[in-house]
Write an enzyme that holds these catalytic residues in place. Sequence first.
Site, mmCIF file in Angstrom:
data_model
loop_
_atom_site.group_PDB
_atom_site.id
_atom_site.type_symbol
_atom_site.label_atom_id
_atom_site.label_comp_id
_atom_site.label_asym_id
_atom_site.label_seq_id
_atom_site.Cartn_x
_atom_site.Cartn_y
_atom_site.Cartn_z
ATOM 1 N N HIS A 199 -6.112 -13.269 5.675
ATOM 2 C CA HIS A 199 -5.085 -12.383 5.144
ATOM 3 C C HIS A 199 -4.272 -11.823 6.305
ATOM 4 O O HIS A 199 -4.591 -12.039 7.478
ATOM 5 C CB HIS A 199 -5.691 -11.259 4.296
ATOM 6 N N ASP A 247 15.028 5.974 12.980
ATOM 7 C CA ASP A 247 16.394 6.499 12.922
ATOM 8 C C ASP A 247 16.720 6.997 14.328
ATOM 9 O O ASP A 247 16.388 8.114 14.702
ATOM 10 C CB ASP A 247 16.463 7.626 11.887
ATOM 11 N N ASP A 255 25.808 5.181 14.039
ATOM 12 C CA ASP A 255 24.562 5.852 13.696
ATOM 13 C C ASP A 255 23.646 4.795 13.092
ATOM 14 O O ASP A 255 23.780 4.441 11.916
ATOM 15 C CB ASP A 255 24.838 6.979 12.695
ATOM 16 N N ASP A 287 0.813 -1.213 0.000
ATOM 17 C CA ASP A 287 0.000 0.000 0.000
ATOM 18 C C ASP A 287 0.846 1.262 0.000
ATOM 19 O O ASP A 287 0.451 2.275 -0.584
ATOM 20 C CB ASP A 287 -0.936 0.010 1.210
ATOM 21 N N TYR A 344 1.167 2.841 -3.769
ATOM 22 C CA TYR A 344 0.178 3.922 -3.835
ATOM 23 C C TYR A 344 0.673 5.209 -3.155
ATOM 24 O O TYR A 344 0.528 6.296 -3.694
ATOM 25 C CB TYR A 344 -1.136 3.479 -3.177
ATOM 26 N N VAL A 401 -7.516 3.080 2.124
ATOM 27 C CA VAL A 401 -6.808 2.335 1.089
ATOM 28 C C VAL A 401 -7.791 1.306 0.535
ATOM 29 O O VAL A 401 -7.911 0.192 1.036
ATOM 30 C CB VAL A 401 -5.550 1.642 1.637
ATOM 31 N N GLY A 402 -8.521 1.710 -0.486
ATOM 32 C CA GLY A 402 -9.526 0.818 -1.054
ATOM 33 C C GLY A 402 -10.642 0.551 -0.052
ATOM 34 O O GLY A 402 -11.371 1.451 0.354
ATOM 35 N N TYR A 460 -10.201 -0.703 3.086
ATOM 36 C CA TYR A 460 -9.780 -0.584 4.484
ATOM 37 C C TYR A 460 -9.489 0.868 4.858
ATOM 38 O O TYR A 460 -9.057 1.669 4.027
ATOM 39 C CB TYR A 460 -8.507 -1.393 4.733
#
Length: 427
Positions: free
Chosen positions: A212, A221, A363, A78, A82, A159-160, A162
């Site tokens: 699913h 980070d 880092d 997703d 997208y 997203v569609g 969901y």
Amino acid sequence: MEITQPEGPSFTVSGREVSWQKWRLRVGFSPREGLVLHTVGYSDRGRLRPVIHRASMSEMYIPYGDPAPTHRFKNVFDEGEYGIGFLLNPLELGCDCLGEIFYFDAVVNDADGNPLTIPNAICMHEEDAGVSWKHTDFRTEKTEVRRSRRLVISCYATVGNYEYGFFWYLYNDGNIEFEVKLTGVISTGAVADGQRPGHGTLVAPNLYGPHHQHFFNVRLDMAVDGHRNSVHEVDSEPLPVGPGNETGNAWRTRKTLLARESDSGRLIDPFKARYWTITNPDVVGATGEPVGYKLMPGENTVPMAGEGTQTWNRAGFAYKHLWVTAHDETQRFAAGDYPNQNRGGTDGLPSFVAADRPIESADVVVWYTFCAHHVVRPEDWPVMPTSRVGFHLKPVGFFDGNPALDLPPSAPACHSTLGSTDGQEPR
């Protein structure tokens, strides 16, 4: 329920910079990742101490476990295919968020490349979070209790079929939490009269929801008191009965340093209460140990699809829960820059760690993968109740003691109008 703050919220905003309690951070956005947090730090005794340099969701992946022709091709990235930022909802007060709200707009591009503003794309507000700490002295019956509060920074994407809510919580005891909320409408399939689905759950006559999984990877980070950090895996293990453990109840924690990228690619282990610490070996806390934060897993599993499948070839990051890489600005996405063009094993985290760079006192970027494993229920139809999945970051030796010890007491208040003590039914 109505949430009011007569004196207003206790956060301040200057552009994208937010100050709340002892937290300082910047709220960012990108069209692919959606909500991004920058320079998250905590003011401790007058000194702003960094915790995270940049936090974002690096990928969402939803493979379906039904071999039927209408479902077996569903392996959606997703974010990489997208862009979550493009799909954010304009939020509404009283529906998506409650209380004294501050909104951030987001800017994306339309199909012609022109700027397009999504109003109220990111919501920020405060919530009561229950009891922060409490103790009653049984001798004097004196009670001390402090309420917890959290800053909520969130957004929703459609997203569609969901809806996904992405929530960052900052607590006044130094804890950080990330939570994904899943709701919307399940993707369905049809079955003939009298048949039951083999790879899903019947939710209505002739209608089923296929099995699913929803995988999320968050890129952290880290900058725990600076940019030279080390990561350890911490397991709890019982000791054998013998000298020093005659009663057999002793156990200890065992730390394992992840010294190189090849040491990462770790799995959760609830039987060992496994977690991971991100420490700064150059900064020692009050007890003589390096200061740090620990990543506490929540609900999780791995893909059900085996070797040779689309999932195996294109979403290798999902088969391990914790990855650690040396910082590289070009490595932002767990499944690579273009997952829909990935033919297998050529991009993303498995290839990042193949460089086997040193990650001790370095880092580092910590990547955590977690899964909402969805065996559909009849109760998920026709609109799914919100399901939640995520993880916590908790200070471990970062502070000298409880950082919420200085919370002021709340004024005693009770607005009990719904019950009675005379044996009558509540009004």
